[in-house]
Scaffold this motif. Sequence first.
Motif, PDB file in Angstrom:
ATOM      1  N   LEU A  65     -39.341  -3.091  22.661  1.00  0.00           N
ATOM      2  CA  LEU A  65     -38.579  -4.030  23.476  1.00  0.00           C
ATOM      3  C   LEU A  65     -37.565  -4.804  22.644  1.00  0.00           C
ATOM      4  N   ARG A  66     -37.968  -5.212  21.440  1.00  0.00           N
ATOM      5  CA  ARG A  66     -37.051  -5.979  20.591  1.00  0.00           C
ATOM      6  C   ARG A  66     -35.825  -5.146  20.230  1.00  0.00           C
ATOM      7  N   LYS A  67     -36.060  -3.868  19.905  1.00  0.00           N
ATOM      8  CA  LYS A  67     -34.921  -2.988  19.600  1.00  0.00           C
ATOM      9  C   LYS A  67     -33.980  -2.878  20.780  1.00  0.00           C
ATOM     10  N   GLN A  68     -34.543  -2.770  21.966  1.00  0.00           N
ATOM     11  CA  GLN A  68     -33.711  -2.653  23.161  1.00  0.00           C
ATOM     12  C   GLN A  68     -32.896  -3.920  23.398  1.00  0.00           C
ATOM     13  N   LEU A  69     -33.534  -5.061  23.230  1.00  0.00           N
ATOM     14  CA  LEU A  69     -32.816  -6.330  23.435  1.00  0.00           C
ATOM     15  C   LEU A  69     -31.680  -6.480  22.425  1.00  0.00           C
ATOM     16  N   LEU A  70     -31.936  -6.092  21.175  1.00  0.00           N
ATOM     17  CA  LEU A  70     -30.916  -6.224  20.131  1.00  0.00           C
ATOM     18  C   LEU A  70     -29.755  -5.259  20.344  1.00  0.00           C
ATOM     19  N   ASN A  71     -29.966  -4.254  21.158  1.00  0.00           N
ATOM     20  CA  ASN A  71     -28.888  -3.316  21.484  1.00  0.00           C
ATOM     21  C   ASN A  71     -27.934  -3.868  22.536  1.00  0.00           C
ATOM     22  N   ILE A  72     -28.341  -4.954  23.192  1.00  0.00           N
ATOM     23  CA  ILE A  72     -27.479  -5.569  24.201  1.00  0.00           C
ATOM     24  C   ILE A  72     -26.402  -6.390  23.502  1.00  0.00           C
ATOM     25  N   ARG A  73     -25.141  -6.145  23.832  1.00  0.00           N
ATOM     26  CA  ARG A  73     -24.041  -6.869  23.208  1.00  0.00           C
ATOM     27  C   ARG A  73     -24.096  -8.347  23.581  1.00  0.00           C
ATOM     28  N   GLY A  74     -24.342  -9.198  22.596  1.00  0.00           N
ATOM     29  CA  GLY A  74     -24.433 -10.622  22.873  1.00  0.00           C
ATOM     30  C   GLY A  74     -25.844 -11.168  22.729  1.00  0.00           C
ATOM     31  N   VAL A  75     -26.785 -10.270  22.486  1.00  0.00           N
ATOM     32  CA  VAL A  75     -28.157 -10.704  22.220  1.00  0.00           C
ATOM     33  C   VAL A  75     -28.481 -10.435  20.755  1.00  0.00           C
ATOM     34  N   GLY A  76     -28.519 -11.487  19.971  1.00  0.00           N
ATOM     35  CA  GLY A  76     -28.859 -11.379  18.563  1.00  0.00           C
ATOM     36  C   GLY A  76     -30.347 -11.615  18.360  1.00  0.00           C
ATOM     37  N   GLU A  86     -32.170 -14.243  17.289  1.00  0.00           N
ATOM     38  CA  GLU A  86     -32.791 -15.467  17.805  1.00  0.00           C
ATOM     39  C   GLU A  86     -32.922 -15.418  19.324  1.00  0.00           C
ATOM     40  N   THR A  87     -31.872 -14.980  19.989  1.00  0.00           N
ATOM     41  CA  THR A  87     -31.913 -14.884  21.452  1.00  0.00           C
ATOM     42  C   THR A  87     -32.949 -13.865  21.894  1.00  0.00           C
ATOM     43  N   ALA A  88     -32.992 -12.724  21.225  1.00  0.00           N
ATOM     44  CA  ALA A  88     -33.972 -11.686  21.562  1.00  0.00           C
ATOM     45  C   ALA A  88     -35.390 -12.223  21.416  1.00  0.00           C
ATOM     46  N   ASP A  89     -35.644 -12.927  20.329  1.00  0.00           N
ATOM     47  CA  ASP A  89     -36.995 -13.423  20.082  1.00  0.00           C
ATOM     48  C   ASP A  89     -37.383 -14.521  21.066  1.00  0.00           C
ATOM     49  N   CYS A  90     -36.428 -15.330  21.478  1.00  0.00           N
ATOM     50  CA  CYS A  90     -36.699 -16.320  22.530  1.00  0.00           C
ATOM     51  C   CYS A  90     -37.107 -15.622  23.818  1.00  0.00           C
ATOM     52  N   MET A  91     -36.388 -14.560  24.160  1.00  0.00           N
ATOM     53  CA  MET A  91     -36.728 -13.798  25.362  1.00  0.00           C
ATOM     54  C   MET A  91     -38.109 -13.163  25.226  1.00  0.00           C
ATOM     55  N   LEU A  92     -38.389 -12.618  24.047  1.00  0.00           N
ATOM     56  CA  LEU A  92     -39.676 -11.967  23.808  1.00  0.00           C
ATOM     57  C   LEU A  92     -40.833 -12.948  23.995  1.00  0.00           C
ATOM     58  N   VAL A  93     -40.667 -14.153  23.505  1.00  0.00           N
ATOM     59  CA  VAL A  93     -41.747 -15.135  23.582  1.00  0.00           C
ATOM     60  C   VAL A  93     -41.846 -15.761  24.974  1.00  0.00           C
ATOM     61  N   TYR A  94     -40.700 -16.248  25.486  1.00  0.00           N
ATOM     62  CA  TYR A  94     -40.758 -17.089  26.684  1.00  0.00           C
ATOM     63  C   TYR A  94     -40.603 -16.336  28.000  1.00  0.00           C
ATOM     64  N   ALA A  95     -40.127 -15.103  27.963  1.00  0.00           N
ATOM     65  CA  ALA A  95     -40.045 -14.319  29.197  1.00  0.00           C
ATOM     66  C   ALA A  95     -41.081 -13.202  29.207  1.00  0.00           C
ATOM     67  N   PHE A  96     -41.278 -12.563  28.042  1.00  0.00           N
ATOM     68  CA  PHE A  96     -42.123 -11.372  28.012  1.00  0.00           C
ATOM     69  C   PHE A  96     -43.458 -11.604  27.311  1.00  0.00           C
ATOM     70  N   GLU A  97     -43.693 -12.837  26.873  1.00  0.00           N
ATOM     71  CA  GLU A  97     -45.000 -13.247  26.324  1.00  0.00           C
ATOM     72  C   GLU A  97     -45.457 -12.377  25.159  1.00  0.00           C
ATOM     73  N   LYS A  98     -44.528 -12.090  24.241  1.00  0.00           N
ATOM     74  CA  LYS A  98     -44.872 -11.340  23.041  1.00  0.00           C
ATOM     75  C   LYS A  98     -45.040 -12.308  21.867  1.00  0.00           C
ATOM     76  N   PRO A  99     -45.894 -11.977  20.906  1.00  0.00           N
ATOM     77  CA  PRO A  99     -46.122 -12.854  19.747  1.00  0.00           C
ATOM     78  C   PRO A  99     -45.106 -12.601  18.628  1.00  0.00           C
ATOM     79  N   ILE A 100     -44.125 -13.495  18.503  1.00  0.00           N
ATOM     80  CA  ILE A 100     -43.135 -13.343  17.432  1.00  0.00           C
ATOM     81  C   ILE A 100     -42.604 -14.723  17.072  1.00  0.00           C
ATOM     82  N   PHE A 101     -42.340 -14.939  15.788  1.00  0.00           N
ATOM     83  CA  PHE A 101     -41.859 -16.253  15.358  1.00  0.00           C
ATOM     84  C   PHE A 101     -40.338 -16.314  15.475  1.00  0.00           C
ATOM     85  N   ILE A 102     -39.846 -17.364  16.121  1.00  0.00           N
ATOM     86  CA  ILE A 102     -38.410 -17.544  16.335  1.00  0.00           C
ATOM     87  C   ILE A 102     -37.813 -18.341  15.178  1.00  0.00           C
TER      88      ILE A 102
END
Length: 217
Positions: free
Chosen positions: A111-122, A124-140
Amino acid sequence: MSKGFLQIFEKLYAYYGPQYWWPADTVFEMLIGAILVQNTNWNNVEKALIRLRPVLHPEKIASLKTDELAALIRPSGYYNVKAKRIKAFLAWFKKYDYNIDKIKQLSLVDLRKQLLNIRGVGKETADCMLVYAFEKPIFIVDTYARRLFKRIGLQMPDDYDDFRTQVEASLPDNPKLYNEYHALIVEHGKVHCKRKPICYECPLFHVCDQQIEDNIT
DNA sequence: TTCCCGGACT
DNA sequence: AGTCCAGGAA
């Protein structure tokens, strides 16, 4: 081990209490907010979200022209850039039928690789989405975290992922922990550990290397 | 490195 | 008038 990342978390939590992040009514609102907040204070993001509220639904935003969307999110700044980024995110989101639960089934790494492939999602933004939308364990890793750990006296890597993995190495693999930790670091960064630090009554005072001469207030 | 960009606060 | 802010791309 008085300066471990888990000990720091516990001190922040004991002082500030639970933060109940991310502040959003729906997961979709959180995802849009994650893009709107890039290099922007939350106050301006709220103004943009209020204007967006009537169309705050994937299909509705997708049907807007990019410049129409840009006009709506104007208060958040960088509105032309962010409108394109939201569009790019929605194009990806649509591949999963705008279904959060389908995306949650993906592995963190995939999922992180996919998010980072989106133009405009770096990162920090990807990791925020991973934690707060998709409930994945990752440090921002954000500017507050870099400033805090450096100030405390820990020598941290400059590289985002090196920084992140070093912190994660001493933390349990718990999504709720990473959710709360980032929220606490932001709160701490706003209240005490600002660019010009306010060390009076700082909950981390005893584990921090900050010189006393800096503590005017 | 520079550009994108508004609004609150000093 | 100047500064800062939950960044990212070229």
